[in-house]
Scaffold this motif. Sequence first.
Motif, PDB file in Angstrom:
ATOM      1  N   GLU A  82     -61.396 -44.568  54.259  1.00  0.00           N
ATOM      2  CA  GLU A  82     -61.440 -44.621  52.783  1.00  0.00           C
ATOM      3  C   GLU A  82     -60.239 -45.391  52.231  1.00  0.00           C
ATOM      4  OE1 GLU A  82     -63.678 -43.435  50.408  1.00  0.00           O
ATOM      5  OE2 GLU A  82     -65.052 -43.061  52.091  1.00  0.00           O
ATOM      6  N   ALA A  83     -59.088 -45.290  52.932  1.00  0.00           N
ATOM      7  CA  ALA A  83     -57.871 -45.972  52.473  1.00  0.00           C
ATOM      8  C   ALA A  83     -57.877 -47.451  52.858  1.00  0.00           C
ATOM      9  CB  ALA A  83     -56.636 -45.275  53.036  1.00  0.00           C
ATOM     10  N   GLY A  84     -58.919 -47.872  53.563  1.00  0.00           N
ATOM     11  CA  GLY A  84     -59.069 -49.298  53.847  1.00  0.00           C
ATOM     12  C   GLY A  84     -58.589 -49.741  55.212  1.00  0.00           C
ATOM     13  N   ALA A  85     -58.305 -48.787  56.099  1.00  0.00           N
ATOM     14  CA  ALA A  85     -57.811 -49.153  57.435  1.00  0.00           C
ATOM     15  C   ALA A  85     -58.771 -50.133  58.105  1.00  0.00           C
ATOM     16  CB  ALA A  85     -57.664 -47.906  58.301  1.00  0.00           C
ATOM     17  N   ALA A  86     -58.183 -51.109  58.807  1.00  0.00           N
ATOM     18  CA  ALA A  86     -59.007 -52.101  59.489  1.00  0.00           C
ATOM     19  C   ALA A  86     -59.671 -51.474  60.706  1.00  0.00           C
ATOM     20  CB  ALA A  86     -58.143 -53.283  59.922  1.00  0.00           C
ATOM     21  N   ARG A  87     -58.891 -50.716  61.463  1.00  0.00           N
ATOM     22  CA  ARG A  87     -59.427 -50.070  62.666  1.00  0.00           C
ATOM     23  C   ARG A  87     -58.811 -48.696  62.803  1.00  0.00           C
ATOM     24  NH1 ARG A  87     -58.753 -54.818  64.865  1.00  0.00           N
ATOM     25  NH2 ARG A  87     -56.879 -54.262  66.013  1.00  0.00           N
ATOM     26  N   VAL A  88     -59.666 -47.729  63.145  1.00  0.00           N
ATOM     27  CA  VAL A  88     -59.205 -46.356  63.366  1.00  0.00           C
ATOM     28  C   VAL A  88     -59.643 -45.948  64.763  1.00  0.00           C
ATOM     29  CG1 VAL A  88     -59.335 -43.958  62.587  1.00  0.00           C
ATOM     30  CG2 VAL A  88     -59.479 -45.810  60.904  1.00  0.00           C
ATOM     31  N   TYR A  89     -58.687 -45.674  65.621  1.00  0.00           N
ATOM     32  CA  TYR A  89     -58.996 -45.162  66.955  1.00  0.00           C
ATOM     33  C   TYR A  89     -58.894 -43.639  66.908  1.00  0.00           C
ATOM     34  CZ  TYR A  89     -57.816 -49.976  68.247  1.00  0.00           C
ATOM     35  OH  TYR A  89     -57.754 -51.340  68.321  1.00  0.00           O
ATOM     36  N   ALA A  90     -59.910 -42.967  67.457  1.00  0.00           N
ATOM     37  CA  ALA A  90     -59.867 -41.504  67.525  1.00  0.00           C
ATOM     38  C   ALA A  90     -59.733 -41.115  68.984  1.00  0.00           C
ATOM     39  CB  ALA A  90     -61.135 -40.909  66.933  1.00  0.00           C
ATOM     40  N   LEU A  91     -58.671 -40.377  69.297  1.00  0.00           N
ATOM     41  CA  LEU A  91     -58.416 -40.015  70.693  1.00  0.00           C
ATOM     42  C   LEU A  91     -58.645 -38.529  70.925  1.00  0.00           C
ATOM     43  CD1 LEU A  91     -56.290 -42.479  69.867  1.00  0.00           C
ATOM     44  CD2 LEU A  91     -55.798 -42.232  72.306  1.00  0.00           C
ATOM     45  N   ASP A  92     -59.476 -38.237  71.879  1.00  0.00           N
ATOM     46  CA  ASP A  92     -59.770 -36.846  72.242  1.00  0.00           C
ATOM     47  C   ASP A  92     -60.333 -36.890  73.664  1.00  0.00           C
ATOM     48  OD1 ASP A  92     -60.319 -34.215  70.066  1.00  0.00           O
ATOM     49  OD2 ASP A  92     -60.912 -34.031  72.181  1.00  0.00           O
ATOM     50  N   SER A  93     -60.704 -35.725  74.192  1.00  0.00           N
ATOM     51  CA  SER A  93     -61.342 -35.724  75.508  1.00  0.00           C
ATOM     52  C   SER A  93     -62.713 -35.071  75.452  1.00  0.00           C
ATOM     53  CB  SER A  93     -60.453 -34.983  76.517  1.00  0.00           C
ATOM     54  OG  SER A  93     -60.274 -33.657  76.083  1.00  0.00           O
ATOM     55  N   ILE A  94     -63.034 -34.460  74.309  1.00  0.00           N
ATOM     56  CA  ILE A  94     -64.300 -33.730  74.205  1.00  0.00           C
ATOM     57  C   ILE A  94     -65.377 -34.655  73.631  1.00  0.00           C
ATOM     58  CG2 ILE A  94     -65.454 -31.732  73.156  1.00  0.00           C
ATOM     59  CD1 ILE A  94     -62.692 -30.367  73.090  1.00  0.00           C
ATOM     60  N   GLU A  95     -66.457 -34.763  74.391  1.00  0.00           N
ATOM     61  CA  GLU A  95     -67.481 -35.749  74.056  1.00  0.00           C
ATOM     62  C   GLU A  95     -68.098 -35.559  72.664  1.00  0.00           C
ATOM     63  OE1 GLU A  95     -71.273 -37.349  76.507  1.00  0.00           O
ATOM     64  OE2 GLU A  95     -69.586 -36.568  77.649  1.00  0.00           O
ATOM     65  N   GLU A  96     -68.424 -34.305  72.324  1.00  0.00           N
ATOM     66  CA  GLU A  96     -69.072 -34.083  71.006  1.00  0.00           C
ATOM     67  C   GLU A  96     -68.145 -34.541  69.875  1.00  0.00           C
ATOM     68  OE1 GLU A  96     -68.962 -30.083  72.494  1.00  0.00           O
ATOM     69  OE2 GLU A  96     -69.359 -31.657  73.953  1.00  0.00           O
TER      70      GLU A  96
END
Length: 350
Positions: free
Chosen positions: A191-205
């Motif tokens: 929403e703030a206009g980020a070009a790319r957002v990486y989400a890091l986790d280990s849980i597939e869902e």
Amino acid sequence: MRAITFRGIRELALEELPDPRILQPEDAIVAVELAAICGSDLHPYRGHEQGLERGTVLGHEFLGRVVAIGSGVRSLTLGTRVVAPFSTSCGSCRFCRAGLSARCTRGELFGWRESGRGLHGAQAELVRVPLADTTLLPVPATADPVEALFSGDILSTGTYVAELGGVEPESTVAVIGAGPVGLMACIAAREAGAARVYALDSIEERLDLARRFGAIPLDYRRPTTRTRIEDETDGAGVDCALECVGSPGATRLALDLLRPGGTLAAAGVHTEAHLAFSPGEAYDKNLTYRAGRCPARRLMDQTLALVAGRSLGLGAIVSHRVGLEGVIDAYRLFDERREGCTKVLIDPRS
Ligand SMILES: [Zn+2]
Ligand SMILES: [Zn+2]
């Protein structure tokens, strides 16, 4: 009324309690239509956070109807559908005026009583709300109730951590942890206009949900994850790292992914005694580190308007819906991360 009370570590009860009453002229009583279990409810449940008084009604996320008001309440009327942030605030002290409503000098957290003081929570049929005029917001008719509920806690917290992280148009962002708050941080960064957002986790869902909310899902355990982020950020790292877990490992990962001069913002609630990096490492990275409890009441002006304007599809994170009699089992599932338990909604009327 029926309510879920804290009895000790991993010990809750569904009890019949006296209905809450108006104690101060600024109080309102709200009949809860929708509540939720928050990740932070697990801290006292697991014994990681101490001091919570036995018998306290738990819960600080709720939406419902005003059923009683004190003589000093001006803006609310009986029957108004309202949503609350997780703490009360006066709107006029220096911290409220500075936008730090969660540090209000008169503020209290719902569902936290210690040494005979504090507020009962909202995993109940009724909840007493002090400072009602400046704490509660009417729910816009166009807002989905679940999204309005989330504006009072997780959506505002996700928005706050993006604000603390300095996310702006064209930023590259790493969100550490794709739990409810991390997922909301992904949305807020977009929403703030980020070009790319990486989400890091280990849980597939959780990674699947992150993809749905516009982030690039990455399993942090894979060695290729770090090199990919490096490659895609000119070898420098991301501009903003939003830590939404509350563990030393998450802080460390956030720092490692950050470019020199970047900002590490922490939404996670930490219980360890020290930061996961040294003053020298902070110096070498020209690091800005920001943290703190979300001033949800202030953010809700923005987040509630956002969900009133259009649906963000936040209902996708809800994995379980229960009545009060299902809450104790739901805590167990949530605690043990079983059955894909991501977010539990409670309807005390069902
Ligand atoms: Zn919460
Ligand atoms: Zn205040």
